[in-house]
Design a protein around this motif. Structure first.
Motif, PDB file in Angstrom:
ATOM      1  N   PRO A  33       9.933  12.834   1.558  1.00  0.00           N
ATOM      2  CA  PRO A  33       9.923  12.836   0.085  1.00  0.00           C
ATOM      3  C   PRO A  33       9.407  11.543  -0.554  1.00  0.00           C
ATOM      4  O   PRO A  33       8.921  11.572  -1.666  1.00  0.00           O
ATOM      5  CB  PRO A  33      11.383  13.089  -0.287  1.00  0.00           C
ATOM      6  CG  PRO A  33      12.176  12.823   0.948  1.00  0.00           C
ATOM      7  CD  PRO A  33      11.273  13.023   2.112  1.00  0.00           C
ATOM      8  N   LYS A  34       9.506  10.419   0.187  1.00  0.00           N
ATOM      9  CA  LYS A  34       9.119   9.146  -0.429  1.00  0.00           C
ATOM     10  C   LYS A  34       8.101   8.388   0.412  1.00  0.00           C
ATOM     11  O   LYS A  34       8.141   8.434   1.625  1.00  0.00           O
ATOM     12  CB  LYS A  34      10.348   8.242  -0.552  1.00  0.00           C
ATOM     13  CG  LYS A  34      11.253   8.569  -1.699  1.00  0.00           C
ATOM     14  CD  LYS A  34      12.437   7.644  -1.669  1.00  0.00           C
ATOM     15  CE  LYS A  34      13.435   8.019  -2.759  1.00  0.00           C
ATOM     16  NZ  LYS A  34      14.654   7.237  -2.645  1.00  0.00           N
ATOM     17  N   ALA A  35       7.244   7.677  -0.295  1.00  0.00           N
ATOM     18  CA  ALA A  35       6.435   6.662   0.367  1.00  0.00           C
ATOM     19  C   ALA A  35       7.102   5.330   0.030  1.00  0.00           C
ATOM     20  O   ALA A  35       7.658   5.167  -1.054  1.00  0.00           O
ATOM     21  CB  ALA A  35       5.010   6.686  -0.139  1.00  0.00           C
ATOM     22  N   THR A  36       7.076   4.369   0.957  1.00  0.00           N
ATOM     23  CA  THR A  36       7.710   3.084   0.677  1.00  0.00           C
ATOM     24  C   THR A  36       6.806   1.938   1.122  1.00  0.00           C
ATOM     25  O   THR A  36       5.927   2.109   1.958  1.00  0.00           O
ATOM     26  CB  THR A  36       9.055   2.937   1.427  1.00  0.00           C
ATOM     27  OG1 THR A  36       8.816   3.073   2.823  1.00  0.00           O
ATOM     28  CG2 THR A  36      10.054   3.982   0.987  1.00  0.00           C
ATOM     29  N   PHE A  37       7.066   0.814   0.521  1.00  0.00           N
ATOM     30  CA  PHE A  37       6.414  -0.407   0.973  1.00  0.00           C
ATOM     31  C   PHE A  37       7.448  -1.517   0.972  1.00  0.00           C
ATOM     32  O   PHE A  37       8.283  -1.616   0.069  1.00  0.00           O
ATOM     33  CB  PHE A  37       5.249  -0.789   0.047  1.00  0.00           C
ATOM     34  CG  PHE A  37       4.640  -2.113   0.407  1.00  0.00           C
ATOM     35  CD1 PHE A  37       3.706  -2.209   1.434  1.00  0.00           C
ATOM     36  CD2 PHE A  37       5.030  -3.281  -0.267  1.00  0.00           C
ATOM     37  CE1 PHE A  37       3.168  -3.443   1.794  1.00  0.00           C
ATOM     38  CE2 PHE A  37       4.497  -4.508   0.086  1.00  0.00           C
ATOM     39  CZ  PHE A  37       3.556  -4.594   1.116  1.00  0.00           C
TER      40      PHE A  37
ATOM     41  N   HIS B  73       3.961   9.642   4.521  1.00  0.00           N
ATOM     42  CA  HIS B  73       3.967  10.794   5.412  1.00  0.00           C
ATOM     43  C   HIS B  73       4.703  10.464   6.718  1.00  0.00           C
ATOM     44  O   HIS B  73       4.352  10.942   7.801  1.00  0.00           O
ATOM     45  CB  HIS B  73       2.499  11.203   5.688  1.00  0.00           C
ATOM     46  CG  HIS B  73       2.360  12.542   6.356  1.00  0.00           C
ATOM     47  ND1 HIS B  73       1.595  12.724   7.471  1.00  0.00           N
ATOM     48  CD2 HIS B  73       2.871  13.754   6.071  1.00  0.00           C
ATOM     49  CE1 HIS B  73       1.642  13.995   7.847  1.00  0.00           C
ATOM     50  NE2 HIS B  73       2.401  14.639   7.004  1.00  0.00           N
ATOM     51  N   GLY B  74       5.706   9.604   6.600  1.00  0.00           N
ATOM     52  CA  GLY B  74       6.509   9.250   7.770  1.00  0.00           C
ATOM     53  C   GLY B  74       5.858   8.288   8.748  1.00  0.00           C
ATOM     54  O   GLY B  74       6.437   7.953   9.776  1.00  0.00           O
ATOM     55  N   ILE B  75       4.638   7.833   8.423  1.00  0.00           N
ATOM     56  CA  ILE B  75       3.926   6.931   9.325  1.00  0.00           C
ATOM     57  C   ILE B  75       3.904   5.531   8.702  1.00  0.00           C
ATOM     58  O   ILE B  75       3.553   5.377   7.532  1.00  0.00           O
ATOM     59  CB  ILE B  75       2.465   7.393   9.533  1.00  0.00           C
ATOM     60  CG1 ILE B  75       2.414   8.858   9.947  1.00  0.00           C
ATOM     61  CG2 ILE B  75       1.734   6.483  10.524  1.00  0.00           C
ATOM     62  CD1 ILE B  75       2.869   9.162  11.337  1.00  0.00           C
ATOM     63  N   THR B  76       4.269   4.534   9.488  1.00  0.00           N
ATOM     64  CA  THR B  76       4.317   3.172   8.974  1.00  0.00           C
ATOM     65  C   THR B  76       3.160   2.358   9.533  1.00  0.00           C
ATOM     66  O   THR B  76       2.916   2.368  10.737  1.00  0.00           O
ATOM     67  CB  THR B  76       5.651   2.510   9.356  1.00  0.00           C
ATOM     68  OG1 THR B  76       6.706   3.327   8.847  1.00  0.00           O
ATOM     69  CG2 THR B  76       5.763   1.121   8.765  1.00  0.00           C
ATOM     70  N   LYS B  77       2.455   1.671   8.622  1.00  0.00           N
ATOM     71  CA  LYS B  77       1.330   0.824   9.034  1.00  0.00           C
ATOM     72  C   LYS B  77       1.491  -0.552   8.394  1.00  0.00           C
ATOM     73  O   LYS B  77       1.982  -0.669   7.274  1.00  0.00           O
ATOM     74  CB  LYS B  77       0.007   1.429   8.547  1.00  0.00           C
ATOM     75  CG  LYS B  77      -0.343   2.740   9.203  1.00  0.00           C
ATOM     76  CD  LYS B  77      -1.055   2.530  10.521  1.00  0.00           C
ATOM     77  CE  LYS B  77      -1.108   3.844  11.282  1.00  0.00           C
ATOM     78  NZ  LYS B  77      -1.600   3.731  12.621  1.00  0.00           N
TER      79      LYS B  77
END
Lengths: 182, 309
Positions: free
Chosen positions: A90-94, A122-126
């Motif tokens: 549901p969320k994008a985070t930084f 989308h559940g992927i962290t970069k």
């Protein structure tokens, strides 16, 4: 008794001091733009939460994916249902930091900053590093802006071949935040 | 004693001090803690405004025009001479328009009985979590039908009102998780003119349907309307009126949704599904059919236009 008063005084000072260093908002804006041969797609979200800690240089954002508004209702549905899968993510985070922060205090002039940290979509962290600006406006609020690009593939957002000409791989993201003192 | 107090206070202050510096570290958690719960509406319970032939709870968004072409071929058991039904199709063309995100109007015309229809549809409850918890989406549908075929008995005193029929339905749907949607549709069909006194003017029926997501652009659908016995006495064309059962798939490609189905019903409106269907799956009265729906965004969201991107 004097001791206590002194302690309290020091403590209350330190509280106000640390708290004055944090700036927050719940109405920040993030928009994105996809330029593709068949159509351009843009969307905006005016309910972005963000925080900046001027003591440590820390920064964080949370972005509700369902709060993105599109020109066409169907695009919005497809965005949530098929691409970013809002029901799962549901969320994008930084979460990150302003780089070389020691040498920097925002003033009334716009200052170029670099922010580096972890972007999760989308559940992927970069790990990302983006350019932006920061300044204090006349009301003492903090204005933060940034424009950067992301690749959909990096975040495993799959675009079916049938709509490859409608959706760009590289998406431009604009961030526009006005933080108030916390 | 005084010393004790000072010590205690210092202790408390240290503990508090630690706490506040710790909270500073996770800014994301701090943000999350500050957030209000928002309304999280369930989206895409069904892919389009129709399950197969009957209405789904979905409505078109404000300013969106949906153009639908529905086709039902003849029964496959008509054999090779009619090319297993392909020679013999009925068609419905329709437009639905979103006055608001939740209120739609529609018009349509079916070749079967040369029938015009007008629809009013209101989604008055939306499944959601977060700020409020509402487990279902509910939509009310009302439609009027005008049969424009020539009077079969022109010498009789024929009333215009005899051409009219109505249907009212309450659609209740829930999406379970991400993939499975179920719908119940209590439906009432009222015909102003019926063949005999033994036939009820108003037929009560209950429908049920489902849609199951197979992949992001493929879904399986089924739809059934059950008519309790004792309401319809007359046969139609020598055949008994039967419950309507349809199964199908949705294929979605951008702005189009293609629905392909197998059904025992040739009509594409509730008036037909409830009380006019004579096809029997058991006897092989199975019709291949499709709906194509294409949406056009006629009016863009005002909010969107006013926003400075």
């Amino acid at each position: 008794m004097k001791k206590i008063t002194a302690l309290l005084l020091i403590y209350s000072c330190s509280i106000t001091f640390t708290y004055a260093q944090k700036y927050v908002t719940r109405t920040g804006s993030i928009s994105f733009f996809s330029e593709a041969p068949l159509e351009n797609i843009e969307a905006y979200n005016n309910q972005v939460s963000g925080i900046v800690d001027l003591e440590t240089g820390g920064m964080a954002f949370t972005v509700l994916m369902k709060a993105f508004i599109f020109e066409k209702a169907l695009m919005q549905e497809h965005f949530n249902e098929k691409y970013v899968e809002s029901h799962k993510y549901p969320k994008a985070t930084f979460k990150g930091n302003i780089m070389d922060f020691d040498s920097f205090q925002p003033g009334s002039e716009q200052e170029e900053i670099k922010v580096s940290g972890k972007l999760t979509i989308h559940g992927i962290t970069k790990e990302v590093t983006v350019n932006g600006t920061l300044k204090k406006d006349t009301n003492g609020n903090l204005e933060g802006k940034s424009v950067f690009n992301i690749n959909l593939q990096d975040y495993e957002i799959k675009v079916p071949s049938a709509v490859r000409k409608n959706i760009a791989d590289n998406i431009e993201i604009k961030v526009n935040m006005l933080y108030e003192e916390m | 004693m005084k010393k004790c107090k000072t010590l205690l206070l210092t202790g408390i202050l240290i503990v508090f001090g630690f706490n506040s510096s710790k909270a500073q570290e996770d800014l994301l958690e701090l943000l999350n803690a500050r957030e209000d719960s928002v309304r999280d509406y369930t989206i895409a319970t069904f892919k389009t405004t129709r399950l197969v032939s009957g209405h789904s709870v979905e409505t078109n968004a404000k300013g969106v025009l949906n153009f639908m072409i529905g086709h039902r071929f003849g029964a496959v058991n008509t054999g090779w001479r009619d090319f297993w039904g392909l020679d013999n199709a009925t068609v419905r063309l329709g437009f639905d328009y979103g006055i608001t995100d939740q209120i739609n109007i529609g018009i349509g015309r079916s070749s079967y009985q040369k029938t015009f229809d007008g629809t009013l549809k209101w989604k008055f409850l939306r499944q959601q979590t977060g700020y409020k918890n509402i487990p279902i989406t509910a939509t009310a549908v009302g439609a009027v039908y005008l049969n424009s075929t020539e009077w079969s008995n022109p010498d009789r005193d024929n009333l215009f009102s005899s051409r009219l029929a109505y249907h009212y339905a309450l659609l209740l749907a829930r999406k379970f998780g991400d993939a499975v949607s179920m719908q119940l549709m209590p439906t009432v069909v009222h015909r102003n003119l019926v063949p005999t006194k033994e036939d009820n003017n108003t037929i009560v029926s209950i429908g049920a349907g489902t849609s199951i997501k197979v992949t992001n652009s493929l879904r399986f659908n089924a739809e059934y309307y059950f008519i309790p016995d004792g309401q319809i006495a007359s046969d139609i064309g020598g055949l008994k009126v039967r419950n309507s059962l349809s199964i199908g798939v949705d294929l979605e490609t951008g702005g189009h949704v293609f629905q392909l189905h197998l059904t025992n019903s040739r009509g594409m409106t509730e008036k037909y599904l409830v009380g006019e269907n004579t096809g029997s799956w058991g006897k092989g009265d199975i019709h291949f059919g499709f709906n194509v729906s294409r949406v056009f965004t006629l009016k863009k969201s005002k909010e969107f236009r006013n926003n400075n991107l």
